[in-house]
Write a protein that holds these residues in place. Structure first.
Motif: not given
Length: 265
Positions: A130, A134, A178, A181
């Protein structure tokens, strides 16, 4: 499209536990669909061999040593993949083992080992990926290898069932966090797949249940399927490819059952 496969060209995928079994077939189908693939495994020699088989040039496949229970090993391995291939787009958290025993005899060390590999491993690889997803700003897809045991229980599998249920919760939280993003998360829930992991369970369960190996297969593992067939690594890999290539947040936080009808919802 590449044949009938969704295109993953210019995508980088990390598949854990990919030196053999389901993980290996997922990595192969991702590679065939155009992705750069990192074969992450505790068995680095096996991982390197698979990567070399896929792509002798090393341009689109690499092996990476990874103990998914080690924060340092996970962070270092995923950073190395991102540096080599220019980012991370897909994670398949697939590494897992099986230990069977009745609850009253289940060793605490075995319980901890099971949860560490299945749940800690999923968390650590997710967190590391992540951070890259991101920062890149181009979204991503995270797939967890759950099981029909994410949905229901079987005897002798307390730690496995607990861990596989836990992956549903992690996936749903990451799906919500999430989304802003462009990162999707889903859980693949296979039935029994004839891999070395399952082959090992057959005599173990036969001994513990006092029945024949044939009865374990027919009356325990495949009893509830619609056709008496094992799920195949191809079945699971095709599902992973579909989910990895899905283009929007319309399909996120879901669990997809691949089990020949063993479990339906």
């Amino acid at each position: 499209m590449q044949g009938s496969l969704p295109v993953l060209t210019d995508k980088t995928a990390i598949v854990t536990g990919a030196a053999s079994g389901i993980g290996r077939e997922i990595a192969r189908q991702f590679f065939d669909a155009g992705a750069r693939v990192a074969i992450a495994d505790l068995n680095i020699d096996g991982a390197n061999a698979v990567a070399a088989e896929f792509d002798p040039s090393g341009a689109r496949a690499m092996g990476v040593a990874m103990d998914v229970t080690s924060e340092a090993a996970v962070d270092a391995g995923i950073d190395a993949v991102a540096q080599r291939f220019g980012g991370i787009d897909i994670l398949v958290s697939n590494a897992g083992i099986q230990i069977v025993a009745p609850v009253e005899n289940f060793a605490f060390a075995d319980w901890q080992k099971m949860l560490a590999i299945h749940l800690d491993g999923a968390f650590l690889t997710t967190r590391a990926c992540l951070r890259h997803m991101y920062a890149q700003g181009r979204g991503g897809s995270i797939l967890y290898m759950g099981s029909v045991h994410s949905k229901e229980a079987s005897v002798l599998k307390a730690a496995y069932v607990t861990a596989k249920h836990g992956l549903l919760g992690l996936a749903r939280v990451v799906a919500k966090e999430g989304a802003a993003h462009g990162v999707r998360t889903n859980v693949i829930c296979p039935g029994f797949v004839r891999t070395p992991l399952v082959d090992k369970q057959i005599p173990e369960q036969a001994a513990k249940l006092g029945i024949s190996e044939e009865d374990v297969i027919k009356n325990v593992m495949l009893k509830a399927t619609v056709d008496g067939e094992f799920t195949t690594v191809d079945d699971v890999a095709r599902t992973a490819l579909f989910l990895a290539a899905f283009p929007t947040n319309a399909l996120t936080g879901q669990s997809i059952i691949v089990s020949h009808g063993w479990f339906m919802e």
